[in-house]
Design an enzyme around this catalytic site. Sequence first.
Site, short mmCIF file in Angstrom:
data_model
loop_
_atom_site.label_atom_id
_atom_site.label_comp_id
_atom_site.label_asym_id
_atom_site.label_seq_id
_atom_site.Cartn_x
_atom_site.Cartn_y
_atom_site.Cartn_z
CB THR A 74 -0.93 0.02 1.23
OG1 THR A 74 -1.60 -1.24 1.33
CG2 THR A 74 -1.94 1.13 1.13
CG HIS A 120 1.56 -6.83 -2.00
ND1 HIS A 120 1.46 -6.62 -0.64
CD2 HIS A 120 2.47 -7.83 -2.15
CE1 HIS A 120 2.28 -7.45 0.00
NE2 HIS A 120 2.90 -8.19 -0.90
CG MET A 122 -1.86 -3.49 6.26
SD MET A 122 -1.73 -2.28 7.57
CE MET A 122 -2.80 -3.02 8.81
CG ASP A 130 4.68 -10.49 1.45
OD1 ASP A 130 5.15 -11.61 1.70
OD2 ASP A 130 4.52 -10.05 0.29
#
Length: 379
Positions: free
Chosen positions: A192, A217, A310, A313
């Site tokens: 994000t 992502h 966020m 990972d």
Amino acid sequence: MSKITVVVVDDSALVRSMLTEIINRQPDMTCIGTAADPFVAREMIRNLNPDVITLDVEMPRMDGIDFLSKLMRLRPMPVVMVSTLTERGAEVTLKALELGAVDFVAKPKIGVADGLRQLADDITDKVRIAAKARINRLHLPAAAPVAAASPGASTARTSTATAGTTPTKPATTSPGLGRLSTEKIIFIGASTGGTEATKEVLASLPADSPGVVITQHMPPGFTRNYAARLDSLCKISVKEATDGERILPGHAYIAPGGLHLSVERSGANYIARVQDGDPVNRHKPSVEVLFKSAARVVGPNAIGIMLTGMGADGAKAMREMKDAGAYCVAQNEATCVVFGMPREAIAAGAVQEVLPLTQIAQHVLDHLRATVGQALSRV
């Protein structure tokens, strides 16, 4: 604990109804209003002061991008874009992220109701993240305020100007890196807020930078447009990674949406490995997959960069990179949209430096130049 309040802005009555239902099913959030166009939304935002808005990209009277640019300049707030999964939708969504939207949801072009139901967890997760995100005011050239916008005004130029142009690649002015470019690989992980953070880092790298591999992502259908946008802005060449291609200096390779990216050896060369597989840490592509390959294959010749995002990972794998001799940095909290992934990497003892976003690229370059004369054998 108070609930996250959401206003849904979409010209489709079906989408407004579906999003309202999805949001109101959550115990920690509530939809306090819906609007069919930005003009109704403007008054609703003033009167209800929501924590988050979801915003459709293409609407009548004023498109979502034009409205977003005015909103982020005059009243910055968390926005989750709702985009149709098309090539134009991808281009406009990237413009929205550039303007300050926290994240986006890619709704299907057909079967919208069923598609939104399947995306319910993703939608509500992104609303939760947006509610906690760090939002900065957008500084743009003077424009008519939202209140003065006329319903009949054309807004197409705003949403397509950036997506439809191909600027000349910037000229290189910084000193070259010489042989270090072929010995080192830079690994970047982001989520994000990462599309703009990654752009900041890549745009500061010289044309002879070491090869860069990136996991951001993103869902399928968006990374090719994202790579093309970065390629037009950076001195290095940027592309979506393809399986088996050699990782070259002066090039950056972005994990395709929906596929994992890792690095392998082939003789004396490093190559990209793009593969399907199960999500890792709920993500595909996953930073964990990329960083584990960096630790295993590249070792002390790897440089790791953890940017805004966020969750956790990639944090454990970044520690593996550091333990293998890699040099690792993380973006600091003050410049992150969401200080999740960098925080977890720091907590895992995975980084040597924590830096503001605008200093990361130069710090990495300084570190590379400081390694001149050291033995840098491939592992």
